[in-house]
Design an enzyme around this catalytic site. Structure first.
Site, PDB file in Angstrom:
ATOM      1  N   TRP A 172      49.410 -26.290 120.770  1.00  0.00           N
ATOM      2  CA  TRP A 172      50.367 -26.890 120.693  1.00  0.00           C
ATOM      3  C   TRP A 172      50.181 -28.009 121.690  1.00  0.00           C
ATOM      4  CZ3 TRP A 172      55.715 -26.869 123.722  1.00  0.00           C
ATOM      5  CH2 TRP A 172      56.319 -27.290 122.788  1.00  0.00           C
ATOM      6  N   ASP A 253      52.645 -18.150 126.797  1.00  0.00           N
ATOM      7  CA  ASP A 253      53.628 -18.894 125.892  1.00  0.00           C
ATOM      8  C   ASP A 253      54.242 -17.769 124.782  1.00  0.00           C
ATOM      9  OD1 ASP A 253      55.416 -20.552 125.195  1.00  0.00           O
ATOM     10  OD2 ASP A 253      53.599 -22.097 124.260  1.00  0.00           O
ATOM     11  N   LYS A 289      63.100 -18.725 117.133  1.00  0.00           N
ATOM     12  CA  LYS A 289      62.021 -18.941 115.837  1.00  0.00           C
ATOM     13  C   LYS A 289      62.432 -16.957 115.578  1.00  0.00           C
ATOM     14  CE  LYS A 289      59.685 -21.344 117.027  1.00  0.00           C
ATOM     15  NZ  LYS A 289      59.518 -22.338 118.247  1.00  0.00           N
TER      16      LYS A 289
END
Ligand code: PLA
Length: 446
Positions: A172, A253, A289
């Site tokens: 990312w 993460d 999310k």
């Protein structure tokens, strides 16, 4: 002596005031910036910055008037109708909060809502986690996943002797900015193999073996972004052994728990296997999310330590990182998440809604694959089915992406990543047409 009578003092003050008026009249008091000096901005030298590679895609999308446009850039879940989704459990939690007149708007503690922190640690580590029972885990509320990574970075920069973090290639994009700005330089390790469109397991293991003892290693807990390629359980075991044998420090993460498989527990497997061996690690969690709480900016940073005493000291130092950064976190998102996590019924309903989102994403994979097959699009597209989580890393190059945006109004990041969560049964034929055209049209040119 006589100069200090009240009358004299009044007269002097009046003279001062008159002086001031005269000065203003004569134009000696001028508005800033000073007349005669070129009125250049002190910021004149500042260059226009480029848009963010991910969030900038939405900016471009919003400007496009075309009715056929589709945004597959940012990883944000959409319904079949292409609309953002607020989960039912979130609505219910908010209604309860609104009805609860004991709620106030006081500052939260520096580390956030205590109940939220406790439940977040349980969500990722498991309700029966030994580390939690032994009070070896310290958790602070964070400004979503990004904030958790940033606080973790600064904590490591201040308190960890080996502040260098190894990140997968690719990763990312924001990782490469968050860590250096937090004081931790970034180094790469092999992760994705473009030839197989899968994991470069050997490359990863070799790089970790070659990395220094004690280095921090960033691991995507599940649903690797942008590739959608995760290690198997067996491979995680191999990765864990190397990291532990080199006393490296894993920093997970975890932005997609529940989105990869549809199961919160399955997606926590990698993290739990590292905690089960008794070693230490950091975990950044996001509820953007899996609870659809994107704009609430709600997440957590947990640090699993060897002992309760260390965890307590770590907690005290995390406060010193947070206080000068943003003082204390916002309450609303934490209260929503805590209401869901802490209520048996809401939690059960949440897992159903979460599974439905994950299943819809998986069904988009099948539909896109089948549609490309039906079009006879050249190439092997099985990676669309194999990759997991929100994204497919298509393998399309920047020219092909630009072609699709220009000709088909399909917006995606230049690295060829598409958010499967942004697709619907209606938009898939359009995307398949675009991929088909770009593969046929630009083949051989890249
Ligand atoms: N970590 C990873 C691996 C992510 O993909 C994202 C979000 C985050 C952390 C941060 O999320 P949060 O701060 O909102 O909790 N990645 C998104 C959005 C979904 C973004 O780029 O900000 C993406 O489209 O890649």
């Amino acid at each position: 002596m006589s100069g200090s009578t009240p009358e004299r003092r009044m007269a002097t003050m009046a003279a001062h005031l008159r002086d001031g008026e005269e000065t203003a009249k004569e134009g000696l008091i001028v508005p800033w910036p000073t007349a005669g000096v070129a009125a250049a901005s002190v910021f004149e030298h500042i260059q226009q910055a480029p848009e963010d590679p991910i969030l900038g895609v939405t900016v471009a999308f919003n400007k496009d008037p075309s009715p056929m446009k589709v945004n597959l850039g940012v990883g944000a879940y959409r319904t079949e109708e292409g609309k953002p989704l607020v989960l039912n459990v979130v609505r219910q939690a908010e209604e309860r909060l609104l009805a609860d007149r004991t709620q106030n708007k006081e500052y939260q503690p520096i580390t956030g809502v205590a109940q939220f922190n406790k439940l977040s640690a349980q969500l990722i580590l498991g309700a029966n986690s030994v580390a939690i029972k032994e009070n070896r885990v310290t958790t602070v509320q964070a400004l979503s996943g990004t904030g958790a990574l940033r606080v973790g970075a600064e904590f490591l920069a201040k308190h960890y002797g080996k502040p260098v973090i190894y990140v997968p290639v690719p990763t990312w994009g924001n990782h490469n900015k968050i860590f250096p700005l937090g004081g931790v330089p970034v180094k790469p390790y092999h992760y994705y193999d473009p030839k197989t469109r899968g994991l470069d397991y050997q490359g990863m293991i070799d790089d970790l073996r070659a990395a220094p003892v004690g280095a921090v290693v960033l691991l995507h807990a599940c649903a690797h972004n942008p590739t959608g390629v995760d290690p198997t359980e067996e491979q995680w075991e191999g990765i864990r052994k190397v990291i532990r044998s080199k006393q490296q420090l894993p920093f997970f993460d975890c932005a997609y728990q529940g989105f990869a498989s549809g199961s919160l527990d399955t997606d926590a497997h990698a993290v739990r296997s590292f905690v089960a061996d008794g070693g230490e690690c950091l975990i950044a969690q996001s509820y953007a999310k899996n609870m659809g709480l994107y704009g609430e900016r709600i997440g957590a940073l947990s640090i699993v330590c060897r002992s309760a005493a260390v965890a307590s000291r770590v907690d005290s130092q995390l406060k010193l990182v947070i206080r000068p950064m943003y003082s204390s976190p916002p309450a609303h998102g934490a209260l929503i998440a805590a209401s869901i996590l802490g209520d048996r019924d809401l939690f059960a309903d949440w897992t159903v809604e979460l599974k439905a989102m994950a299943d819809r994403i998986i069904s988009m994979r099948h539909q896109l694959y089948d549609t490309l097959k039906a079009r006879g699009t050249p190439g092997d597209w099985t990676h669309i089915l194999k990759q997991i989580g929100m994204f497919t890393f298509t393998g399309l190059n920047p020219e092909q992406v630009q072609f699709m945006t220009r000709e088909y109004h399909i917006y995606m990041t230049l690295d060829g990543r598409i958010s499967m969560a942004g697709l619907s049964t209606k938009t898939i034929p359009h995307l398949a047409d675009a991929i088909n055209a770009t593969v046929l049209g630009l083949q051989g040119q890249s």
